[in-house]
Write a protein that holds these residues in place. Structure first.
Motif, mmCIF file in Angstrom:
data_model
loop_
_atom_site.group_PDB
_atom_site.id
_atom_site.type_symbol
_atom_site.label_atom_id
_atom_site.label_comp_id
_atom_site.label_asym_id
_atom_site.label_seq_id
_atom_site.Cartn_x
_atom_site.Cartn_y
_atom_site.Cartn_z
ATOM 1 N N LEU A 172 0.854 -1.197 0.000
ATOM 2 C CA LEU A 172 0.000 0.000 0.000
ATOM 3 C C LEU A 172 0.881 1.236 0.000
ATOM 4 C CD1 LEU A 172 -2.952 0.978 0.107
ATOM 5 C CD2 LEU A 172 -2.747 1.067 2.585
ATOM 6 N N ASP A 173 0.824 1.978 -1.129
ATOM 7 C CA ASP A 173 1.539 3.250 -1.169
ATOM 8 C C ASP A 173 0.515 4.380 -1.334
ATOM 9 O OD1 ASP A 173 0.766 3.100 -3.796
ATOM 10 O OD2 ASP A 173 2.793 2.819 -4.594
ATOM 11 N N ALA A 174 0.999 5.605 -1.345
ATOM 12 C CA ALA A 174 0.099 6.761 -1.350
ATOM 13 C C ALA A 174 -0.763 6.776 -2.606
ATOM 14 C CB ALA A 174 0.903 8.057 -1.225
ATOM 15 N N LYS A 175 -0.189 6.380 -3.734
ATOM 16 C CA LYS A 175 -0.937 6.414 -4.991
ATOM 17 C C LYS A 175 -2.111 5.443 -4.945
ATOM 18 C CE LYS A 175 -0.372 6.114 -9.993
ATOM 19 N NZ LYS A 175 -0.094 4.819 -10.607
ATOM 20 N N ARG A 176 -1.807 4.228 -4.520
ATOM 21 C CA ARG A 176 -2.881 3.222 -4.462
ATOM 22 C C ARG A 176 -3.957 3.629 -3.453
ATOM 23 N NH1 ARG A 176 -0.122 -2.027 -4.806
ATOM 24 N NH2 ARG A 176 -0.823 -2.224 -6.965
ATOM 25 N N ASN A 192 6.565 -4.406 8.038
ATOM 26 C CA ASN A 192 7.693 -4.495 7.103
ATOM 27 C C ASN A 192 7.563 -3.323 6.143
ATOM 28 O OD1 ASN A 192 8.973 -7.043 7.760
ATOM 29 N ND2 ASN A 192 7.145 -8.044 6.943
ATOM 30 N N ARG A 193 8.200 -2.235 6.456
ATOM 31 C CA ARG A 193 8.113 -1.059 5.588
ATOM 32 C C ARG A 193 8.731 -1.405 4.222
ATOM 33 N NH1 ARG A 193 7.784 4.043 8.304
ATOM 34 N NH2 ARG A 193 7.087 3.714 10.459
ATOM 35 N N GLY A 194 8.054 -1.042 3.180
ATOM 36 C CA GLY A 194 8.573 -1.318 1.837
ATOM 37 C C GLY A 194 8.238 -2.712 1.348
ATOM 38 N N ALA A 213 4.115 1.247 2.421
ATOM 39 C CA ALA A 213 5.117 2.291 2.213
ATOM 40 C C ALA A 213 5.165 3.189 3.437
ATOM 41 C CB ALA A 213 4.759 3.117 0.976
ATOM 42 N N SER A 214 6.356 3.717 3.738
ATOM 43 C CA SER A 214 6.480 4.590 4.906
ATOM 44 C C SER A 214 5.573 5.809 4.804
ATOM 45 C CB SER A 214 7.940 5.033 5.082
ATOM 46 O OG SER A 214 8.678 3.998 5.687
ATOM 47 N N GLU A 215 5.384 6.336 3.589
ATOM 48 C CA GLU A 215 4.522 7.520 3.430
ATOM 49 C C GLU A 215 3.099 7.238 3.889
ATOM 50 O OE1 GLU A 215 4.822 8.165 -0.808
ATOM 51 O OE2 GLU A 215 3.758 6.295 -1.269
ATOM 52 N N VAL A 216 2.668 5.987 3.767
ATOM 53 C CA VAL A 216 1.336 5.614 4.250
ATOM 54 C C VAL A 216 1.375 5.271 5.743
ATOM 55 C CG1 VAL A 216 -0.533 3.929 4.039
ATOM 56 C CG2 VAL A 216 0.585 4.833 1.989
ATOM 57 N N ASP A 225 3.208 6.317 8.036
ATOM 58 C CA ASP A 225 3.383 7.496 8.874
ATOM 59 C C ASP A 225 2.443 8.631 8.495
ATOM 60 O OD1 ASP A 225 5.512 6.073 10.028
ATOM 61 O OD2 ASP A 225 6.941 6.876 8.581
ATOM 62 N N GLY A 226 1.542 8.374 7.543
ATOM 63 C CA GLY A 226 0.665 9.438 7.054
ATOM 64 C C GLY A 226 -0.542 9.680 7.939
ATOM 65 N N ALA A 227 -1.315 10.679 7.569
ATOM 66 C CA ALA A 227 -2.456 11.097 8.397
ATOM 67 C C ALA A 227 -3.551 10.037 8.438
ATOM 68 C CB ALA A 227 -3.023 12.410 7.860
ATOM 69 N N GLN A 228 -3.641 9.218 7.402
ATOM 70 C CA GLN A 228 -4.697 8.206 7.388
ATOM 71 C C GLN A 228 -4.330 6.946 8.180
ATOM 72 O OE1 GLN A 228 -5.239 9.175 2.912
ATOM 73 N NE2 GLN A 228 -7.018 7.917 3.426
#
Lengths: 308, 308, 308
Positions: free
Chosen positions: C249-253, C270-272, C276-279, C281-284
């Motif tokens: 799961l990344d930000a785009k998906r 397991n990051r990556g 994805a780390s952006e997800v 650690d993200g707001a959602q």
């Protein structure tokens, strides 16, 4: 604990902590000690959670922190790194964030690499990080307990001549002692050991460096003996007996110091390697007072960082 | 706990402890049990620190001591020998002195060598040492909990015929049971096992020794079955099935004892080796009562040694 | 916790627990959270003893249960299986009976085999058994904490579209989530993963199954990402990068889901690999809220099963 006008959140090193803060912690440690001995220690940290994160085994230091926290009423969790998610590939930062999400208030961190406590402190959102020893960088609560023990025995730190002998190069204890002694105005700090175990020439500019232990002991008020790790011994060009002859503290050599000189050792001691039993168990030894003070120094730090 | 006119400081063995002191501990254990079951156990040991020093792994006994101490309000530290300074070459005496300097009030010691608790007791400055089992020498709290269980079931110990069967030679449980039973006036103490597992002829002069288990069970009021360690089995000239046929306790053999005979076992049980499940789980088995009483017997000892 | 008209004694699975009981536990968890955060958590479990029986190492879950129990005043024993009698040949049932005889009130059990907690529950005379994860069968407190987190974020569970992605076949988390979500009336439950990691076709009849993660994310309110164990990866026909491209799961998906979709993960991440780390650690992301809620969900369960 580094910005002068802000309440400190972590304890990573005694360097730059400042004379006033150090003295406040020592006074508080002595006060908590008096309360404990009177059976009147209040549960100042009731409701708070302290997590021991020891990446290097150290039952002695871990137990000291654990007793300090629990005697003040805190709940202590000894986090077992070996069976933790960190061992399953989770980053150390994620492990910290997870424990912090469980409302951990403080992390007591020991790690073989310099800077790990600082790295975790930078990542912590709310919790305090207490450095319980990182690499050869710092061991600030050991520095505090040593200062408290010196003050108990000598009444002061200012103006004293303090000799630190052994593997100074690899010693976080030596570094934190030097930081603390300098902050409290020790008269002369002497570092002594075989050349291979002395720090780089430019690291301790306000210290005097000796390779001759007899000279370094001469007239000292305090002698701090460091543990010689077996691994280091192997790298020296001489054997244990020679080490003891040159850098071991026995009763005869101790007579070179002031008659009321105090002998200290962070433990565990290698009897017959860096210290003779006659000295370790003698009247000038403050080794067990150091251990006792360790609990109270850690109580003072935990209270300063955690009390609401 | 050996001098008649002095308050005892340690509990190392039941030998020479004396009838009065043993009875006082049993009465107190029963009293604490009643208080606990009524939800009214006071924190008699609040502010006290108990250190478990288990050099042999034993989760069962360690947990029993831990629950006893913590339910009375003491702070318990389980000292991890494997990651301790002792494993870094520190002497056991220095480890003890270090923990005592951290204001430990009691040490609960288990060690595979006879006499280690006594050695530590001789070295302790102020703290109490409780023997939680040393070699084949003594396991005094097991002796106490066995006496309490017998008294619960039979109303008395005086005059009873008690059979102890199994590897008596290597059993600290058997030794502490014999000491306690003798002190409380048991009528006849019978020791039974294959010749290779019986003690030297002169050790237990007031006991009767049997190789024939049927004869040893005949008319017994109490039968204590000992655990047969796998390592011992290998040294016997016969296999597990033969051991069970000769020295195992099954329902049929149990009928030779008195109809109200009590069956005991210190645990962990090897079902089908020294005891049949029909007996272990039967109405005459007091195995789980022993476990329950263990916590209260240890509470009574901790209170006697630690209460200010 | 399965019979409708009887007070439940154990928590083994969320299946058949029923909507009302689940909602009561969630409400109580939220209530305990509010009390804890106000510094006003009462010692509801004072005098009770909780034993952690972790046959699989899991510091994260064990610590969560330990903090839940201790913050409510219970005494917690972490039973060390490795040095226990179980490792000396004692049956697991005898170990349980022994600890129960020491007045343990609850056992928190994790085991790699399905059904071990149920087996122990059937054997327990009086104590409660809490399943802390067995094989791929159930992890009911994880299900509860996930429901609480969803309700916190979305205000409800009814009618939501929830996507669970990863190694669903071997995941007890997925199973307990599905049981809980179904009980609370989730609108659509989607299970997604590579064919080799999907459950048997007949197991989850009320779920929709996807191999295409993009389609499974479309319009979702909640996305639960599962940890991909390294051992599983090796059995797939593709590598970590391909796994991430298809099932990470990344930000785009994430933009395919509803704009206010919540992302969850039971940890450790397991990051990556699956996220994805952006997800993460993200707001959602509600990952850390899940961890926090875990302690309160476990408090609610412990209180329900143990409070006198």
């Amino acid at each position: 604990m580094s910005k002068p006008h802000e309440p400190p959140r972590h304890l990573l090193t005694l360097q730059d902590l400042g004379r006033e803060r150090i003295l406040t912690l020592l006074d508080r440690a002595a006060g908590l000690r008096a309360q404990f001995r009177a059976g009147a220690l209040p549960p100042l940290l009731a409701g708070r959670t302290v997590v021991n994160l020891f990446f290097e085994p150290s039952t002695r230091t871990r137990t000291s922190f654990e007793l300090a926290a629990r005697r003040l009423g805190a709940l202590v969790v000894n986090f077992d790194i070996a069976s933790s998610s960190t061992s399953k590939g989770e980053t150390l930062e994620d492990t910290l964030a997870t424990l912090e999400a469980m409302d951990a208030d403080a992390f007591v961190v020991r790690h073989k690499e310099n800077g790990t406590p600082a790295r975790l402190a930078a990542h912590a959102r709310r919790a305090a990080v207490l450095n319980a020893g990182d690499g050869n960088h710092a061991h600030p609560t050991q520095g505090l307990l040593d200062l408290l023990t010196i003050r108990d025995r000598k009444g002061r730190v200012d103006g004293l001549t303090v000799t630190i002998c052994g593997d100074v190069r690899h010693s976080r204890v030596a570094r934190s002692d030097v930081h603390g002694l300098a902050a409290l105005g020790a008269g002369e700090i002497r570092l002594c050991g075989p050349a291979a175990l002395l720090p780089a020439a430019d690291e301790f500019q306000h210290c005097r460096v000796f390779e001759d232990f007899d000279a370094a002991v001469e007239g000292a008020d305090v002698i701090v003996m460091l543990r010689l790790q077996k691994e280091r011994m192997e790298r020296l060009a001489f054997d244990e007996d020679t080490y003891f002859a040159r850098y071991g503290l026995d009763a005869k050599r101790l007579t070179r110091a002031r008659p009321d000189a105090v002998v200290m050792h962070p433990g565990p001691m290698n009897r017959g390697v860096e210290i003779a039993s006659e000295v370790a168990d003698g009247a000038q030894s403050a080794v067990l007072e150091q251990v006792a003070n360790g609990v109270f120094a850690r109580m003072a730090v935990l209270e300063a960082l955690l009390r609401r």
